[in-house]
Design a protein around this motif. Structure first.
Motif, mmCIF file in Angstrom:
data_model
loop_
_atom_site.group_PDB
_atom_site.id
_atom_site.type_symbol
_atom_site.label_atom_id
_atom_site.label_comp_id
_atom_site.label_asym_id
_atom_site.label_seq_id
_atom_site.Cartn_x
_atom_site.Cartn_y
_atom_site.Cartn_z
ATOM 1 N N GLY A 143 36.614 55.906 82.927
ATOM 2 C CA GLY A 143 37.977 56.259 82.523
ATOM 3 C C GLY A 143 38.392 57.625 83.042
ATOM 4 N N THR A 144 37.508 58.593 82.912
ATOM 5 C CA THR A 144 37.855 59.932 83.414
ATOM 6 C C THR A 144 37.895 59.947 84.936
ATOM 7 O OG1 THR A 144 35.559 60.685 83.242
ATOM 8 C CG2 THR A 144 37.010 61.180 81.374
ATOM 9 N N ALA A 145 37.107 59.101 85.575
ATOM 10 C CA ALA A 145 37.154 59.001 87.034
ATOM 11 C C ALA A 145 38.512 58.465 87.489
ATOM 12 C CB ALA A 145 36.030 58.109 87.551
ATOM 13 N N LEU A 146 39.051 57.493 86.750
ATOM 14 C CA LEU A 146 40.383 56.969 87.078
ATOM 15 C C LEU A 146 41.439 58.056 86.932
ATOM 16 C CD1 LEU A 146 40.259 53.444 85.400
ATOM 17 C CD2 LEU A 146 40.049 53.983 87.833
ATOM 18 N N ILE A 147 41.313 58.846 85.878
ATOM 19 C CA ILE A 147 42.254 59.961 85.678
ATOM 20 C C ILE A 147 42.095 60.985 86.792
ATOM 21 C CG2 ILE A 147 42.825 61.911 84.167
ATOM 22 C CD1 ILE A 147 42.109 59.993 81.787
ATOM 23 N N SER A 148 40.861 61.284 87.151
ATOM 24 C CA SER A 148 40.613 62.226 88.250
ATOM 25 C C SER A 148 41.206 61.720 89.557
ATOM 26 C CB SER A 148 39.111 62.468 88.427
ATOM 27 O OG SER A 148 38.568 63.099 87.291
ATOM 28 N N LEU A 149 41.073 60.430 89.824
ATOM 29 C CA LEU A 149 41.667 59.851 91.026
ATOM 30 C C LEU A 149 43.189 59.975 90.989
ATOM 31 C CD1 LEU A 149 39.687 56.597 91.902
ATOM 32 C CD2 LEU A 149 39.989 58.617 93.327
ATOM 33 N N ALA A 150 43.771 59.736 89.828
ATOM 34 C CA ALA A 150 45.222 59.887 89.691
ATOM 35 C C ALA A 150 45.628 61.325 89.974
ATOM 36 C CB ALA A 150 45.666 59.457 88.296
ATOM 37 N N GLU A 151 44.824 62.267 89.523
ATOM 38 C CA GLU A 151 45.125 63.678 89.752
ATOM 39 C C GLU A 151 45.026 64.043 91.231
ATOM 40 O OE1 GLU A 151 42.386 65.672 87.158
ATOM 41 O OE2 GLU A 151 43.657 65.381 85.395
ATOM 42 N N VAL A 152 43.982 63.566 91.919
ATOM 43 C CA VAL A 152 43.809 63.944 93.323
ATOM 44 C C VAL A 152 44.824 63.263 94.231
ATOM 45 C CG1 VAL A 152 41.365 64.496 93.065
ATOM 46 C CG2 VAL A 152 42.013 62.240 93.905
ATOM 47 N N THR A 153 45.388 62.151 93.790
ATOM 48 C CA THR A 153 46.409 61.494 94.598
ATOM 49 C C THR A 153 47.795 62.039 94.302
ATOM 50 O OG1 THR A 153 46.706 59.716 92.975
ATOM 51 C CG2 THR A 153 45.126 59.333 94.767
ATOM 52 N N GLY A 154 47.879 62.939 93.316
ATOM 53 C CA GLY A 154 49.169 63.518 92.978
ATOM 54 C C GLY A 154 50.008 62.624 92.096
ATOM 55 N N GLU A 155 49.446 61.534 91.616
ATOM 56 C CA GLU A 155 50.187 60.627 90.748
ATOM 57 C C GLU A 155 50.223 61.116 89.309
ATOM 58 O OE1 GLU A 155 49.142 56.518 91.066
ATOM 59 O OE2 GLU A 155 48.801 56.685 93.205
ATOM 60 N N SER A 156 49.383 62.079 89.006
ATOM 61 C CA SER A 156 49.317 62.596 87.649
ATOM 62 C C SER A 156 49.142 64.103 87.715
ATOM 63 C CB SER A 156 48.132 61.957 86.921
ATOM 64 O OG SER A 156 47.986 62.501 85.642
ATOM 65 N N PRO A 157 50.073 64.861 87.107
ATOM 66 C CA PRO A 157 49.906 66.306 87.129
ATOM 67 C C PRO A 157 48.641 66.715 86.394
ATOM 68 C CG PRO A 157 51.986 65.667 86.075
ATOM 69 C CD PRO A 157 51.240 64.424 86.407
ATOM 70 N N LYS A 158 47.830 67.556 87.027
ATOM 71 C CA LYS A 158 46.558 67.976 86.458
ATOM 72 C C LYS A 158 46.769 68.644 85.105
ATOM 73 C CE LYS A 158 42.237 70.016 87.734
ATOM 74 N NZ LYS A 158 41.420 70.394 88.828
ATOM 75 N N GLY A 159 45.950 68.228 84.151
ATOM 76 C CA GLY A 159 45.991 68.846 82.830
ATOM 77 C C GLY A 159 47.094 68.344 81.935
ATOM 78 N N LYS A 160 47.853 67.338 82.332
ATOM 79 C CA LYS A 160 48.971 66.850 81.534
ATOM 80 C C LYS A 160 48.622 65.558 80.798
ATOM 81 C CE LYS A 160 52.176 69.706 83.209
ATOM 82 N NZ LYS A 160 53.140 70.485 82.558
ATOM 83 N N HIS A 161 47.369 65.335 80.491
ATOM 84 C CA HIS A 161 46.956 64.098 79.841
ATOM 85 C C HIS A 161 46.808 64.307 78.344
ATOM 86 C CE1 HIS A 161 46.263 62.413 83.718
ATOM 87 N NE2 HIS A 161 45.546 63.462 84.036
ATOM 88 N N THR A 162 47.308 63.348 77.602
ATOM 89 C CA THR A 162 47.127 63.389 76.158
ATOM 90 C C THR A 162 45.758 62.816 75.821
ATOM 91 O OG1 THR A 162 48.012 61.169 75.858
ATOM 92 C CG2 THR A 162 49.612 62.984 75.817
ATOM 93 N N THR A 163 45.328 63.044 74.600
ATOM 94 C CA THR A 163 44.056 62.482 74.154
ATOM 95 C C THR A 163 44.099 60.967 74.254
ATOM 96 O OG1 THR A 163 43.869 64.318 72.621
ATOM 97 C CG2 THR A 163 42.438 62.431 72.216
ATOM 98 N N GLU A 164 45.243 60.375 73.931
ATOM 99 C CA GLU A 164 45.385 58.925 73.989
ATOM 100 C C GLU A 164 45.184 58.407 75.410
ATOM 101 O OE1 GLU A 164 49.041 55.899 73.439
ATOM 102 O OE2 GLU A 164 48.683 57.248 71.755
ATOM 103 N N GLN A 165 45.716 59.107 76.420
ATOM 104 C CA GLN A 165 45.543 58.682 77.798
ATOM 105 C C GLN A 165 44.077 58.755 78.212
ATOM 106 O OE1 GLN A 165 48.461 61.372 79.506
ATOM 107 N NE2 GLN A 165 49.418 59.616 80.510
ATOM 108 N N ARG A 166 43.365 59.777 77.781
ATOM 109 C CA ARG A 166 41.957 59.920 78.167
ATOM 110 C C ARG A 166 41.100 58.830 77.545
ATOM 111 N NH1 ARG A 166 40.409 63.641 81.790
ATOM 112 N NH2 ARG A 166 41.768 65.411 81.920
#
Length: 180
Positions: A143-166
């Motif tokens: 799950g965190t790897a998917l979030i990290s991938l979203a961050e590196v592709t620019g699809e998700s601003p780094k550090g803008k994840h809620t606990t629910e998203q994680r």
């Protein structure tokens, strides 16, 4: 309902594995086609006369279909290679090695969850006693790897994840998927 960024990444990864499966299926089809082309036709045991057709036409059609399928496979392999390279470039930008490993094992190698878990944690002394806990940890890393991938592709601003998203990616794994 809008998709979360990790879900978009996960869909891309699933499409990639579907691409691999399609190539496998087409190669199996080609092998079957080649086997039927090279095998001799069976004897006529019924005594009934066969239609007199031009065997050369049938062979020519089979050869043409084989060449067409080979070209289709070649194009699919080239598309897969390009997509693998693009995903690998993203994966290399993930900072945590376990996250990179989970993505590569699951999507490039198509490993099942128990195998991934054992690769990551099999050396732990308490692995056999706490396999279920290690499996949950594997899902969290995924799950965190998917979030990290979203961050590196620019699809998700780094550090803008809620606990629910994680926590969401871990919930996405059904019981049946965990036991595969």
């Amino acid at each position: 309902m809008t998709r979360t960024q990790p879900q978009t990444i996960k869909e891309r990864l699933k499409e990639y594995t579907a691409m691999l499966r399609e190539i496998d299926n087409q190669i199996e089809r080609l092998e079957r086609m080649e086997a039927t082309m090279t095998s001799p036709s069976g004897p006529n045991l019924t005594g009934m006369p066969r239609a007199s057709g031009n065997t050369n036409d049938r062979v020519a059609i089979q050869v043409a279909r084989k060449i067409e399928l080979e070209e289709t496979i070649k194009k699919a392999i080239e598309e897969e290679r390009k997509e693998r390279e693009a995903i690998e470039l993203m994966v290399q930008l993930i900072k945590k090695p376990d996250e990179r490993a989970v993505i590569r094992l699951r999507y490039f190698d198509r490993a099942e969850w128990p195998e991934i878990c054992k690769i990551l944690f099999g050396e732990s002394e308490d692995f056999e006693d706490n396999t279920e806990n290690y499996m949950r940890k594997t899902f969290r890393i995924h799950g965190t790897a998917l979030i990290s991938l979203a961050e590196v592709t620019g699809e998700s601003p780094k550090g803008k994840h809620t606990t629910e998203q994680r926590k969401a990616p871990e919930k996405a794994h059904s019981v049946s998927e965990r036991t595969k």
